[in-house]
Design an enzyme around this catalytic site. Structure first.
Site, PDB file in Angstrom:
ATOM      1  N   SER A  26      85.724  77.809  38.751  1.00 54.69           N
ATOM      2  CA  SER A  26      85.148  78.369  40.114  1.00 54.69           C
ATOM      3  C   SER A  26      85.823  78.157  41.122  1.00 54.69           C
ATOM      4  CB  SER A  26      83.543  78.201  40.112  1.00 54.69           C
ATOM      5  OG  SER A  26      83.251  76.916  40.435  1.00 54.69           O
ATOM      6  N   LYS A  27      85.515  78.528  42.446  1.00 53.64           N
ATOM      7  CA  LYS A  27      85.790  78.182  43.820  1.00 53.64           C
ATOM      8  C   LYS A  27      85.810  76.708  43.789  1.00 53.64           C
ATOM      9  CE  LYS A  27      84.991  79.197  48.584  1.00 53.64           C
ATOM     10  NZ  LYS A  27      85.706  77.805  49.064  1.00 53.64           N
ATOM     11  N   ARG A  28      84.331  76.298  43.584  1.00 53.99           N
ATOM     12  CA  ARG A  28      83.884  75.019  43.933  1.00 53.99           C
ATOM     13  C   ARG A  28      84.912  73.815  43.053  1.00 53.99           C
ATOM     14  NH1 ARG A  28      78.557  74.992  41.586  1.00 53.99           N
ATOM     15  NH2 ARG A  28      78.786  77.074  42.084  1.00 53.99           N
TER      16      ARG A  28
END
Ligand code: GLU
Length: 505
Positions: free
Chosen positions: A262-264
């Site tokens: 994910s972007k996180r």
């Protein structure tokens, strides 16, 4: 049936920045198309107006332009199967919705969101399907007159796909083999909404793949659950002869190996998950891009190509053309591919090694100029030639090379303690004298003269070189001393030595 020309498509929804997983999907489609002499289509799936994000389409196009992945047809590329933006194809979808309704393959439903919500509360795991559809407000439970009247009175409705229970549905997947499910687990999916006069993803996707003569649907694993429904839609339309072959690519996993990337993860570990920097128009957030982080497009391609596939050799560096000739979709793995961003950095480093000093210097020159240094490109190239093999990104060059362009004004304390001895000032004064007597300041000539001088004086080579480095560099780093002095030239070398002798004493 005659062999059809290979046609594949990349069909993103313009809902924001293109995730790196989407880039890999596009890359595999591109490799497959080129490998088989086929065509690659760029279609925009923008039927969900709620999720539309301005600028996303342009962002996606620019991403592929940067990466060197070319499309043959599609939004902004033209072609004979357009329009390629689904929001411009409303009329087409209406026709096909009508066809399903007329053939009894779909039906009209008037249930309001509130009614559906009430039903969900009342029944555990409520699903709109063969078990429940006859309890609902739809054209199967109402008379034709009632239905027509409600429509004429402006009531909103949806069109649902009528799924027959008890059927085994096969998805023939080039990576996963024969994926089988029973139709009973599917619900009567909404295909069309009168409210915005637009089809849903499923209908638009199938109609377009058919009309655009798509032969292979290569996409992310997250779409596998939709595939049985898509197979049933092809059957309902009577298009089974030209149904595309499917290939659902493995998931991209977190660098640690568990869970979806994910972007996180990128924010947490400091790597980009988008091809280009993205400025979110709603939140104003800026997300890092591979381009702005200093990756070469070739390195990104090479890295992504290996996330889920490999040619089965030891070699890892391949050009896009080489990847095309080796690519084999049936050799893709089913298991998720770990997004090892450090491997991505390694690829970038490998490309730096392979690129000429001149090419890297072109990218480094603006950084040098930003620091107010006005050196000709030949001088920058000479520095890059000495230093580029030590870095993974062009941006890492400046801190490593700045001393070539800017004389030290301070001297690293640790190095000074270790390398600057009692007699260093005297010895450096001597060395400066030796050097100032040279007409030929080439690496070779300096080397032989200085070495002879050291021998005749019975000095220790290491001590001399370490102290000398401190005078020219200001600390203990850098390439060979004669390379540095030859680059600086006689005057600058001696000036730096004199200043250091004064300061260090
Ligand atoms: N619009 C879908 C997406 O955003 C396309 C999925 C497919 O390739 O069928 O990825």
């Amino acid at each position: 049936m005659a062999e059809r020309k290979v046609r594949v498509r990349f069909a993103p929804s313009p809902t924001g920045a293109l995730h790196i997983g989407g880039v890999r999907t596009a890359l595999y489609n591109y490799l497959f198309a080129r490998k088989h002499g086929g065509e690659f289509i760029f279609r925009i799936e923008d039927t969900d107006s709620n999720r539309f994000v301005p600028g996303a389409e342009e962002y996606i196009i620019e991403s592929f332009r940067w990466l060197g992945i070319n499309f043959d047809e599609g939004v902004s590329f033209g072609g004979s199967h357009g329009p390629y933006r689904q929001s411009e194809r409303r009329g087409i979808y209406k026709e096909y919705v009508r066809q399903l309704l007329d053939g009894g393959k779909a039906y009209i439903a008037f249930d309001t969101p509130e009614e559906l919500e009430a039903k969900r509360k009342e029944t555990d795991n409520f699903q709109y399907d063969a078990h429940t559809r006859m309890q609902m407000r739809n054209s199967l439970t109402m008379t034709k007159e009632e239905v027509d009247r409600l429509i004429a009175d402006g009531y909103q409705y949806v069109v649902r796909f009528l799924i027959e229970p008890g059927k085994a549905v096969h998805v023939d997947d080039l990576i996963r083999g024969d994926v089988r499910i029973m139709s009973d687990i599917l619900d009567d999916k909404v295909l069309y909404k009168s409210a915005d006069e637009l089809p849903t993803y499923h209908l638009a996707n199938i109609v377009d793949d058919h009309l655009m003569e798509v032969t292979h649907v290569i996409r992310g694993e997250e779409w596998l659950p939709s595939a049985p429904l898509h197979v049933l839609l092809y059957e309902a339309f009577g298009w089974t002869d030209t149904m595309p072959r499917f290939a659902h690519l493995p998931l991209l996993l977190k660098p640690e190996g568990k869970g979806k990337l994910s972007k996180r993860d990128g924010d947490r570990l400091g790597f980009p998950v988008f091809p280009l920097e993205w400025h979110d128009p709603k939140t104003g957030d800026v997300s890092a891009g591979f381009r702005e982080s200093g990756y070469f497009p070739e390195a990104v391609i090479n890295f992504l190509a290996f996330l889920g596939w490999n040619p089965g050799t030891e070699r890892e560096i391949y050009s896009l053309e080489e990847l095309v000739s080796l690519f084999d979709i049936s050799k893709c793995g089913k298991a998720g591919a770990r997004f090892d961003y450090q491997k991505g950095m390694w690829f970038n480093h490998e490309y730096i090694l392979r690129k000429s000093a001149g090419e890297i210097a072109e990218a480094f020159a603006p950084i040098v100029r930003e620091h107010g240094i006005d050196e000709p490109i030949e001088r920058i190239t000479a520095v890059v030639a000495m230093m580029k093999d030590r870095v993974s990104f062009v941006s890492e060059l400046w801190p490593l090379c700045s001393f070539f362009f800017v004389a030290p004004t301070e001297y690293d304390e640790k190095t000074r303690k270790k390398r600057w001895k009692e007699d260093s000032a005297d010895v450096m004064t001597e060395l400066a004298d030796v050097l100032s007597g040279l007409d030929d300041f080439s690496v070779e000539n300096q080397e032989s003269v200085v070495e002879r001088w050291i021998e005749s004086k019975e000095y220790k080579l290491g001590n001399i070189m370490n102290a000398w480095r401190l005078t020219l560099v200001g600390e203990g780093k850098g390439p060979g001393m004669f390379d540095i002095s030859a680059f600086l030239g006689k005057d600058e070398t001696i000036a730096r030595m004199k200043r250091a002798i004064e300061v260090l004493g």
